[in-house]
Design a protein around this motif. Structure first.
Motif, mmCIF file in Angstrom:
data_model
loop_
_atom_site.group_PDB
_atom_site.id
_atom_site.type_symbol
_atom_site.label_atom_id
_atom_site.label_comp_id
_atom_site.label_asym_id
_atom_site.label_seq_id
_atom_site.Cartn_x
_atom_site.Cartn_y
_atom_site.Cartn_z
ATOM 1 N N CYS A 196 -0.533 6.822 -2.533
ATOM 2 C CA CYS A 196 -0.900 5.817 -1.553
ATOM 3 C C CYS A 196 -0.426 4.426 -1.964
ATOM 4 O O CYS A 196 -0.652 3.991 -3.088
ATOM 5 N N GLN A 197 0.220 3.734 -1.055
ATOM 6 C CA GLN A 197 0.676 2.383 -1.363
ATOM 7 C C GLN A 197 0.042 1.351 -0.432
ATOM 8 O O GLN A 197 0.608 0.297 -0.172
ATOM 9 N N CYS A 198 -1.141 1.695 0.063
ATOM 10 C CA CYS A 198 -1.831 0.792 0.992
ATOM 11 C C CYS A 198 -2.013 -0.608 0.401
ATOM 12 O O CYS A 198 -1.978 -1.595 1.131
ATOM 13 N N VAL A 258 0.935 -2.567 1.070
ATOM 14 C CA VAL A 258 1.041 -2.826 2.507
ATOM 15 C C VAL A 258 0.032 -3.904 2.917
ATOM 16 O O VAL A 258 0.358 -4.827 3.663
ATOM 17 N N CYS A 265 6.604 3.002 2.232
ATOM 18 C CA CYS A 265 5.717 3.873 1.447
ATOM 19 C C CYS A 265 6.293 5.286 1.452
ATOM 20 O O CYS A 265 6.718 5.788 2.492
ATOM 21 N N VAL A 296 5.119 8.228 1.356
ATOM 22 C CA VAL A 296 4.547 9.318 2.145
ATOM 23 C C VAL A 296 4.437 8.979 3.637
ATOM 24 O O VAL A 296 3.955 9.784 4.427
ATOM 25 N N PHE A 297 4.925 7.800 4.021
ATOM 26 C CA PHE A 297 4.817 7.367 5.417
ATOM 27 C C PHE A 297 5.466 8.380 6.365
ATOM 28 O O PHE A 297 6.638 8.736 6.210
ATOM 29 N N CYS A 319 1.666 11.412 5.160
ATOM 30 C CA CYS A 319 0.658 10.524 5.734
ATOM 31 C C CYS A 319 0.961 10.229 7.197
ATOM 32 O O CYS A 319 1.960 9.576 7.514
ATOM 33 N N ILE A 343 -3.429 9.716 4.454
ATOM 34 C CA ILE A 343 -3.721 9.649 3.024
ATOM 35 C C ILE A 343 -4.362 8.296 2.736
ATOM 36 O O ILE A 343 -5.331 8.182 2.004
ATOM 37 N N GLY A 344 -3.815 7.281 3.336
ATOM 38 C CA GLY A 344 -4.358 5.934 3.155
ATOM 39 C C GLY A 344 -5.021 5.458 4.434
ATOM 40 O O GLY A 344 -4.857 6.041 5.504
ATOM 41 N N THR A 345 -5.774 4.367 4.293
ATOM 42 C CA THR A 345 -6.533 3.847 5.432
ATOM 43 C C THR A 345 -5.659 3.154 6.478
ATOM 44 O O THR A 345 -6.019 3.107 7.640
ATOM 45 N N CYS A 346 -4.531 2.576 6.048
ATOM 46 C CA CYS A 346 -3.714 1.802 6.992
ATOM 47 C C CYS A 346 -3.151 2.680 8.106
ATOM 48 O O CYS A 346 -2.612 2.196 9.085
ATOM 49 N N MET A 347 -3.241 3.998 7.912
ATOM 50 C CA MET A 347 -2.727 4.929 8.912
ATOM 51 C C MET A 347 -3.824 5.340 9.889
ATOM 52 O O MET A 347 -3.577 6.025 10.865
ATOM 53 N N CYS A 352 0.336 0.681 9.124
ATOM 54 C CA CYS A 352 1.062 1.957 9.128
ATOM 55 C C CYS A 352 0.896 2.671 10.463
ATOM 56 O O CYS A 352 1.852 3.213 11.014
HETATM 57 S S1 SF4 Z 1 -1.519 4.474 5.001
HETATM 58 FE FE1 SF4 Z 1 -0.240 6.153 4.289
HETATM 59 S S2 SF4 Z 1 1.851 5.483 4.722
HETATM 60 FE FE2 SF4 Z 1 0.561 3.674 4.794
HETATM 61 S S3 SF4 Z 1 0.671 2.805 2.743
HETATM 62 FE FE3 SF4 Z 1 -1.159 4.074 2.803
HETATM 63 S S4 SF4 Z 1 -0.465 6.075 2.086
HETATM 64 FE FE4 SF4 Z 1 1.383 4.917 2.584
#
Ligand code: SF4
Lengths: 374, 101
Positions: free
Chosen positions: A316-318, A321, A331, A333-334, A338, A344-348, A355
């Motif tokens: 996760c690279q939230c 971001v 990211c 896994v974008f 994800c 995987i992360g909240t921004c999605m 995301c």
């Molecule tokens: S929400 Fe998903 S795609 Fe966006 S930064 Fe987090 S892990 Fe990566």
């Protein structure tokens, strides 16, 4: 709808676009951060980048309330929700947010009773209707939302509804902006300021950004023309060598905010010494907890919660971001591991997350084309 | 969830001091106006609604001023717009998702 449609006029957008282009110094790169996730949503929904010259980059900020909730807090909420005597209530946006042990949706599938509500007042109503259950409201949001939670607690108090409590996760925007200004990885030229947070806190609290960091900030509305006009106002400040706080959204945001709302928040809640933000780590004085006086309505005092800190998943690279350092599609896994269905992360998750905004409006393909042809 | 929506007050509910009936795009709901208790709200006023609460009263004068600014820009840049209309800028060269948007 009044106050909406007239701010979506394409002709006026083009006129503003031309004015924006005329203010850009040739060869100079401009980077503006839109602090608020609502702005990110508008920018991608309406394709506003198409109205901006290539040398203006918009970077997305930390102002998405769902995105900043750390995994540990989701686990704590699920821990409460799993008690048979509890009905957990939450905004729809929270339902998919992954914690260390899954999301609200997962725990519903395993039998927990979790209900989506539109307003904290709906949660209070559920408490009124279910006197033999303990109804907990998972409160999230910036200063925009905290007054509504506070007013609901005051109402519960007045009506003596003792089976209603709040799991308080309200956060405050200023410390997050400061954390970004102090982070070395990002050079910004100015801020598109959060519109609805400002209806509550007013424009005064941003003064230090203009004064100490010499960055202009324009409080902006949420329609396409509002955002374009704010960018225009930022560029004008830069062209004239000014750094000030300006209010583009004066039709909704009074300069001094809403003192009544601040009083309500202050009556019920107080600043926590520190709070963990997803991806940003611990930030001091950046969140609100319930005051002792309202202990009967404070889920943290009523229930035993694990309070364990859970590290974000490796992929996760939230954090990057949320700080605007990475574009969502950068990211790893974008869009693959994800997605909004399997975040995987909240921004999605939230429609205000950068995301999700990229993913839902297909913006990343344009970025890819740009990269490929660079 | 952070989005607010504008609505028009239709009726102040006298039996509940802090509630008003509000028309939001044709849907009528009781909205809590307790946070605007000093605003002297009346039917016809527009408010910004967030999670069931009115957060601020929309200022018609300011809204008018903002529109005048935008109209003004429209005037001054009529030529630019005309030129842009003449130009052949189109969607070719963008990604597929943009073309169908
Ligand atoms: S929400 Fe998903 S795609 Fe966006 S930064 Fe987090 S892990 Fe990566």
């Amino acid at each position: 709808m009044r106050f909406v449609d007239e701010y979506r006029d394409a002709e006026k957008a083009r006129a503003l676009s031309a004015k924006i282009a005329s203010l850009c110094e040739p060869g100079r790169q401009y980077k503006f951060m839109e602090v608020c996730g609502g702005h990110t949503h508008t920018i991608y929904k309406h394709g506003l980048e198409d109205y901006l010259p290539e040398n203006i980059t918009l970077v997305h900020g930390p102002g998405c309330p769902v995105c900043v909730i750390p995994m540990g807090r989701v686990d704590d909420a699920i821990h409460i929700a799993e008690r048979p005597d509890v009905i957990m209530t939450s905004f729809g946006d929270m339902m998919r947010v992954p914690g260390g042990r899954g999301s609200f949706f997962d725990s519903m599938a395993q039998g927990a009773e979790i209900r989506m509500v539109y307003s904290p007042l709906d949660a209070l109503k559920i408490a009124r209707q279910n006197p033999d259950r303990r109804v907990v409201f998972m409160a999230i949001g910036f200063e925009t939302t905290a007054p509504s939670t506070a007013m609901t607690v005051l109402r519960a108090e007045a009506e003596k509804i003792t089976n209603f409590s709040v799991f308080c996760n309200h956060v405050t925007i200023i410390p997050a902006i400061k954390a970004i200004l102090d982070s070395p990885d990002l050079r910004l030229d100015g801020f598109i300021g959060p519109g609805h947070v400002s209806t509550v806190i007013g424009c005064g609290p941003y003064a230090f950004i203009a004064r100490d960091y010499r960055k202009p900030l324009v409080v902006a509305g949420f329609e396409p023309l509002d955002i374009l006009q704010s960018i225009y106002m930022l560029l004008r400040q830069l062209a004239e060598g000014r750094s000030e706080v300006e209010n583009q959204y004066a039709r909704v945001v009074p300069w001094e905010g809403n003192p009544r709302a601040l009083t309500a928040v202050n009556q019920v809640m107080k600043l926590r010494p520190y709070f963990e933000w997803r991806g940003l780590g611990f930030i001091s004085h950046s969140a609100l907890g319930m005051r002792e006086r309202y202990a009967v309505h404070d889920a943290e005092r009523i229930f035993d919660i694990p309070g364990v800190r859970v590290a974000d998943p490796k992929a996760c690279q939230c954090g990057e971001v949320l700080k605007g350092v990475l574009k969502p599609w950068e990211c790893k896994v974008f869009g693959t591991a994800c997605t909004p269905e399997t975040p995987i992360g909240t921004c999605m998750v939230s429609s205000e997350g950068a995301c999700a905004a990229y993913y839902n409006f297909g913006r990343f393909s344009r970025e890819r084309v740009r990269e490929a042809t660079r | 969830m952070c989005l607010g929506i504008p609505g028009e007050i239709v009726e102040i509910l006298t039996d509940h001091a802090d509630l008003a009936r509000v028309d939001v795009s044709g849907v009528r709901r009781a909205i809590n106006v307790g946070l605007l208790e000093n605003e002297d709200l009346k039917p016809g006023d527009w408010i910004l609604i967030h999670v069931g609460f009115a957060l601020s009263k929309i200022d018609e004068e300011e809204a008018k001023a903002a529109m005048e600014f935008l109209e003004g820009i429209g005037q001054a840049y009529d030529d630019e717009i005309a030129a842009l209309k003449e130009s052949s800028l189109d969607a070719s060269g963008w990604g597929e998702a943009d073309a169908v948007r």
